[in-house]
Every structure is written in C-alpha cells, then in structure tokens.
Design an enzyme around this catalytic site. Sequence first.
Site, PDB file in Angstrom:
ATOM      1  N   SER A  45       0.806  -1.228   0.000  1.00 44.15           N
ATOM      2  CA  SER A  45       0.000   0.000   0.000  1.00 44.15           C
ATOM      3  C   SER A  45       0.836   1.274   0.000  1.00 44.15           C
ATOM      4  CB  SER A  45      -0.940   0.009   1.209  1.00 44.15           C
ATOM      5  OG  SER A  45      -0.211  -0.063   2.420  1.00 44.15           O
ATOM      6  N   THR A  67      -2.361  -6.442  -0.995  1.00 45.19           N
ATOM      7  CA  THR A  67      -3.181  -5.665  -0.068  1.00 45.19           C
ATOM      8  C   THR A  67      -4.650  -5.918  -0.353  1.00 45.19           C
ATOM      9  OG1 THR A  67      -3.225  -3.776  -1.598  1.00 45.19           O
ATOM     10  CG2 THR A  67      -1.475  -3.795   0.067  1.00 45.19           C
ATOM     11  N   ASP A 147     -22.865  -0.907   6.521  1.00 42.93           N
ATOM     12  CA  ASP A 147     -22.152  -0.896   5.244  1.00 42.93           C
ATOM     13  C   ASP A 147     -23.146  -0.626   4.121  1.00 42.93           C
ATOM     14  OD1 ASP A 147     -20.594  -1.310   2.960  1.00 42.93           O
ATOM     15  OD2 ASP A 147     -19.318  -2.744   4.007  1.00 42.93           O
ATOM     16  N   ARG A 208      -7.920   2.947   7.308  1.00 42.27           N
ATOM     17  CA  ARG A 208      -7.120   4.039   6.758  1.00 42.27           C
ATOM     18  C   ARG A 208      -7.191   5.225   7.710  1.00 42.27           C
ATOM     19  NH1 ARG A 208      -5.205   0.618   4.067  1.00 42.27           N
ATOM     20  NH2 ARG A 208      -4.971   0.507   1.792  1.00 42.27           N
ATOM     21  N   ASP A 232      -4.358   1.907  14.673  1.00 43.71           N
ATOM     22  CA  ASP A 232      -3.302   1.228  13.932  1.00 43.71           C
ATOM     23  C   ASP A 232      -2.942   2.014  12.680  1.00 43.71           C
ATOM     24  OD1 ASP A 232      -1.576  -1.090  13.258  1.00 43.71           O
ATOM     25  OD2 ASP A 232      -2.982  -1.311  11.587  1.00 43.71           O
ATOM     26  N   GLU A 237       0.356   9.262   7.397  1.00 45.28           N
ATOM     27  CA  GLU A 237       1.430   8.259   7.426  1.00 45.28           C
ATOM     28  C   GLU A 237       2.395   8.492   6.262  1.00 45.28           C
ATOM     29  OE1 GLU A 237      -0.019   4.234   7.339  1.00 45.28           O
ATOM     30  OE2 GLU A 237      -1.541   4.603   8.874  1.00 45.28           O
ATOM     31  N   HIS A 254       0.362   0.678  11.644  1.00 48.10           N
ATOM     32  CA  HIS A 254      -0.282   0.071  10.475  1.00 48.10           C
ATOM     33  C   HIS A 254       0.194  -1.366  10.276  1.00 48.10           C
ATOM     34  CE1 HIS A 254      -2.188   1.218   6.331  1.00 48.10           C
ATOM     35  NE2 HIS A 254      -2.537  -0.005   6.711  1.00 48.10           N
ATOM     36  N   GLY A 257      -2.660  -6.035  10.023  1.00 48.93           N
ATOM     37  CA  GLY A 257      -2.725  -7.162   9.099  1.00 48.93           C
ATOM     38  C   GLY A 257      -1.441  -7.949   8.982  1.00 48.93           C
ATOM     39  N   TYR A 258      -0.459  -7.632   9.818  1.00 49.23           N
ATOM     40  CA  TYR A 258       0.864  -8.237   9.685  1.00 49.23           C
ATOM     41  C   TYR A 258       0.990  -9.570  10.419  1.00 49.23           C
ATOM     42  CZ  TYR A 258       3.335  -4.394   7.351  1.00 49.23           C
ATOM     43  OH  TYR A 258       3.780  -3.468   6.446  1.00 49.23           O
TER      44      TYR A 258
END
Length: 387
Positions: A45, A67, A147, A208, A232, A237, A254, A257-258
Amino acid sequence: MKILADENMPYVEQLFGDLGTIEAVNGRTLTSEQVKDADVLLVRSVTKVNQALLSLNTNLKFVGSATIGTDHIDQSYLASQGIPFTNAPGCNATAVGEFAFIAMLELAKRFDTELKGKVVGIVGAGNTGSAVAKCLEAYGVEVLLNDPLIEADDPRTFVSLEALTERADVISLHVPLTKDGAHKTWYLFDEQRLQNLKPDTWLLNCCRGEVIDNRALIKIKAQRPDIKLVLDVWEGEPEPMLELVPFVELATPHIAGYSLEGKARGTYMLYQKLMAVLGIDADKSMTSLLPTLWSQQVSLDELPSEKALLQLSRFVYDLRDDDELFRKTLLDDSSIKAGENSANNNGFDLMRKNHKHRREFSALKLASAGQSDVDWLLNLGFSGVGR
C-alpha cells in the site's frame, strides 16, 4: 523476466524465483527509473502505481498488490495500457479481525470491565469487518453492522451509521478510503460525529488513517477523556501527528494485518494470478511456506474467564509490545532531531519493515482433557481443540 518486489513482501523468492530475476526495492521511494525495465511489479500500500511511476516502462506484463485496498493503484491507467492487475482481497482479514478482537480484550482488562456484554458496531462489513464480527460472535458479543455499499445484496442485518453510533459501546472501522460519492469515507468520523459518540465509547481504526479527522480527534480527546482509542492507522502516514499519540490507549504503525499467515497469503494470491496470466500451472502451495503449528496444553475449563482468554491471546500476540515500541520510537525525546518529526528519523516505516510477523490463532493447537464446550474456540480460530 525481471520481477520488482517490495522488500517487505515475504516469500517472493520461494514463489517467484523460478520465473526470473528478483529485485527487492523500497516501496515508498520507488521511482520510474527503477521500474523502467520491470516485467512484473509487486507492491504494497505504500507504493502509488500510476502513469508517472510507469512512464518509462514499455514492458510491464503484470502489477500485483499484496493488499486488500486498492486506493494506491490507478486501475484505469493500467487497464488503458492493457496491464493485468490484481490485489489480494481478504489476504490479511483474519489478522485484522484478531488484532481488533485482542485490542478489545486488552481495553476490557485495562479498564476493569468485560467485553462480553458490550455492543460492538462494525463500520464496513467486507472481509476485515466480517473477520472482526466472526471473532466477536464466536465469543458471544452482540454485533451491529453498517455498510451501505453492500447491504442491499447481503442477507445480514444492517443499521445506519447514526443508529450504530447511538447504540454501540465499541466502534471498529473497516472501510476503504474514498474521497467522493454518496458514501465517501474521507473524514467519515469528523469533529461532529466524534463529539456525538456516546459516553465511554471505544473507537478502533484499523483501515485508513484519514477515515478519522485526526486533528479533530486531538481536540475532542482533550475534552472527552472518556473516549478510548485504538489506532493502527494514522492521518499523514508515515508522519502521524505526534501530539495525538498520548491520547491513544493502544498505538501501532499500520501492522494490524501483519500476521505471518496474512503476509504469506497475500504474496501467494499474487503468485496464483501471475501464473494464470502467464498460462503456467501454479504448482507451489502456501502451507509449505509456513512453520509448523505450536502445541499448547491448556485448561479449557478456565477459558470462560475473559482474563484467561486474554492470556491465551497474548500467547499468540501481545499487542502491548507493539504499543510500547511505537511510543518509544516516535516519542522518545532523545531520538528527535531539532525541528524534525521523529517519524522521519527512526520511524514509522522502519517499525513496519522490522516487524516480527505474529501468528494467527490458527497456529496454536490446543488440547484438553476437560469436559468444557470448546466449539467457540474453534469458531474463534484456534486449531485442534479436542479432548
């Protein structure tokens, strides 16, 4: 074939090495000169792929982004040039879902309360939002979904954002970043919406940074210490507003997702797509990339206790470690050069690059001789729960 790949993307050599020469590059500083001879471009990203970046290249056969989001990719330009593109939707959804769930358990412990019994509102019910909901529902927590982009074709029950913010004790954000349209998400949580949060709301952002107006957040937090934050992702950034950090309960760079599984899954999805584009069978498996499962004998009879569940979660991933490193790295006065943002000096990106990828719940194989109902642990994601 020349393959240009982000240096922080794992398993590239194992999956793509047979196809040609691999060059690892810094994704944030990538230039058109570096890209000009590439046949394949693999990014994350931090790399904006557009006409400017590809202006010198006439050979590109494939662009892949490991991503979920695609706001950094000019897909219209790629299509106009006939360049195939794929991302990796859902690759790290489980990791983000477990990160948010663990963060909620940590907040409950810190403020001497229980997550179970709270109402959690999830804004954005795609892959990552659904992964959060899966964890919460496995644990028996009431979930509200919002949503507007998918609710017409989705059988689940949805509520308006206004209804969600009125009812939810916890709000977790999982939307893509969009600046236009009826449902734009840029500053979705602006000063007014932040001010209208119910007392003692927990607000988590794992999508984001610009989904929340960070400057307004600083202002509101100064007035409303009852709101608890887990961030996060950050506006601006890799240079977050440092004055916001002390207002945040759990702060990370960020990396929600790691997970090792998530990163491997993302690279593997690009491998599968490239092989399809090239007309070659994808004969490598993702499971062969990952270490073997951990085994842990635990007393499942104790796990109905939320504190016991948190201890088990910490065995897989202790979020407090990343929070401590974030603060030490960005707020340590000894590391800040005069007149410069410390993120430029020792930074945000360096923490991401050097992050020790955690495992997901599925990497922990539990065993028990007890008589407890443990199906909920399977639903939560743990492996091998048995007697």
